[in-house]
Write a protein that holds these residues in place. Structure first.
Motif, PDB file in Angstrom:
ATOM      1  N   THR A  40       0.715  -1.204   0.123  1.00  0.00           N
ATOM      2  CA  THR A  40       0.061   0.030   0.044  1.00  0.00           C
ATOM      3  C   THR A  40       0.914   1.372   0.066  1.00  0.00           C
ATOM      4  O   THR A  40       2.230   1.060   0.552  1.00  0.00           O
ATOM      5  N   ASP A  80      -7.778   4.212  -2.115  1.00  0.00           N
ATOM      6  CA  ASP A  80      -7.439   4.953  -0.680  1.00  0.00           C
ATOM      7  C   ASP A  80      -7.517   4.152   0.454  1.00  0.00           C
ATOM      8  O   ASP A  80      -8.765   3.431   0.759  1.00  0.00           O
ATOM      9  N   ALA A 124      -8.039   4.017   3.272  1.00  0.00           N
ATOM     10  CA  ALA A 124      -9.043   4.213   4.501  1.00  0.00           C
ATOM     11  C   ALA A 124     -10.521   3.736   3.992  1.00  0.00           C
ATOM     12  O   ALA A 124     -11.305   3.750   4.584  1.00  0.00           O
ATOM     13  N   ASP A 175      -7.967   7.562  10.270  1.00  0.00           N
ATOM     14  CA  ASP A 175      -8.267   6.576   9.001  1.00  0.00           C
ATOM     15  C   ASP A 175      -7.471   6.013   8.366  1.00  0.00           C
ATOM     16  O   ASP A 175      -7.657   5.078   8.066  1.00  0.00           O
ATOM     17  N   VAL A 176      -6.458   6.728   7.892  1.00  0.00           N
ATOM     18  CA  VAL A 176      -5.274   6.101   7.007  1.00  0.00           C
ATOM     19  C   VAL A 176      -4.314   5.373   7.859  1.00  0.00           C
ATOM     20  O   VAL A 176      -4.131   4.096   7.782  1.00  0.00           O
ATOM     21  N   ASP A 177      -3.922   6.018   8.897  1.00  0.00           N
ATOM     22  CA  ASP A 177      -2.947   5.130   9.743  1.00  0.00           C
ATOM     23  C   ASP A 177      -3.140   4.325  10.707  1.00  0.00           C
ATOM     24  O   ASP A 177      -2.334   3.269  11.009  1.00  0.00           O
ATOM     25  N   GLY A 208      -6.900   2.329   8.077  1.00  0.00           N
ATOM     26  CA  GLY A 208      -6.235   1.809   6.831  1.00  0.00           C
ATOM     27  C   GLY A 208      -5.463   0.625   7.105  1.00  0.00           C
ATOM     28  O   GLY A 208      -5.762  -0.408   6.275  1.00  0.00           O
TER      29      GLY A 208
END
Ligand code: NAD
Length: 178
Positions: free
Chosen positions: A29, A75, A77, A132-134, A137
């Protein structure tokens, strides 16, 4: 599946046998730039079938053309978008497998956890794009990797390797990263 045994710390002075990467299906990713791009290039060069997801479509397509790796606009997330990345990795890889997964995508910055709202008004639902990402995700990537690893045949040629990417910033007391 054989139980995992700890074989001690990796001796970095010993050159790894890169021939084992040939034919392996590797998912990365955040692979269109930075350290992730380095992984895409290195695994591709050593004969792995690489699938990488990134939000940067322009850089992703360019790198895919250059390396022969498979790019999926993702994405991290978004659970559904990661599902499509895993499906593409399995469907198009030479052995219909998912062998190695690297949760590399990560962003810096601060979510507005500490921002105070007017106590006299109704509370507003906060947004947490960094979490949301770190966090989510990475958890999505891990859940999907476990799903695909479990459907892998018991074959010495098939790996089940998940790499969590972290940073010292996650351990150190640091005023800019609450
Ligand atoms: N660079 C360092 O010194 C360092 C040190 C320790 C850990 N890390 C970790 O390594 C990872 C990569 O760092 P880097 O320096 O290469 O970062 P980078 O910003 O150079 O590259 C990150 C890549 O992830 C992509 N990306 C960002 N948000 C995304 C999302 N929501 N979905 C999919 N892709 C997304 C970006 O487009 C980019 O291609 C991060 O998790 C970072 O915390 C970096």
């Amino acid at each position: 599946m054989n139980p995992y045994t700890i074989t001690g710390p990796v001796d970095c002075s010993v050159k790894p046998d890169l021939s084992v990467l040939k034919g392996k299906s590797v998912i990365i990713t955040g692979g269109a730039g930075g350290l992730g791009e380095g992984y895409v290039r290195a695994f591709s060069k050593n004969g792995s079938f690489v699938t990488f997801g990134d939000i940067d479509e322009h850089k992703g397509k360019k790198l895919a053309e250059e390396t022969g790796a498979q790019f999926v606009k993702v994405d991290v997330a978004q659970w559904e978008q990661q599902v499509e990345m895993f499906k593409a990795a399995k469907a198009n890889s030479p052995h219909k497998s998912v062998d190695v997964v690297i949760a590399n995508a990560g962003i810096g910055g601060q979510d507005s956890i500490w921002e105070l709202q007017d106590p006299g008004s109704d509370p507003v639902k906060p947004e947490f794009p960094i979490l949301d990402v770190d966090l989510f995700g990475v958890v999505y990537t891990f859940k999907l990797a476990c799903h695909y690893f479990r459907s892998q045949p018991e074959d010495p040629q098939r790996d089940r390797c998940f790499i969590f990417k972290g940073s010292m910033m996650g351990y150190i007391d640091n005023i800019v990263r609450p």
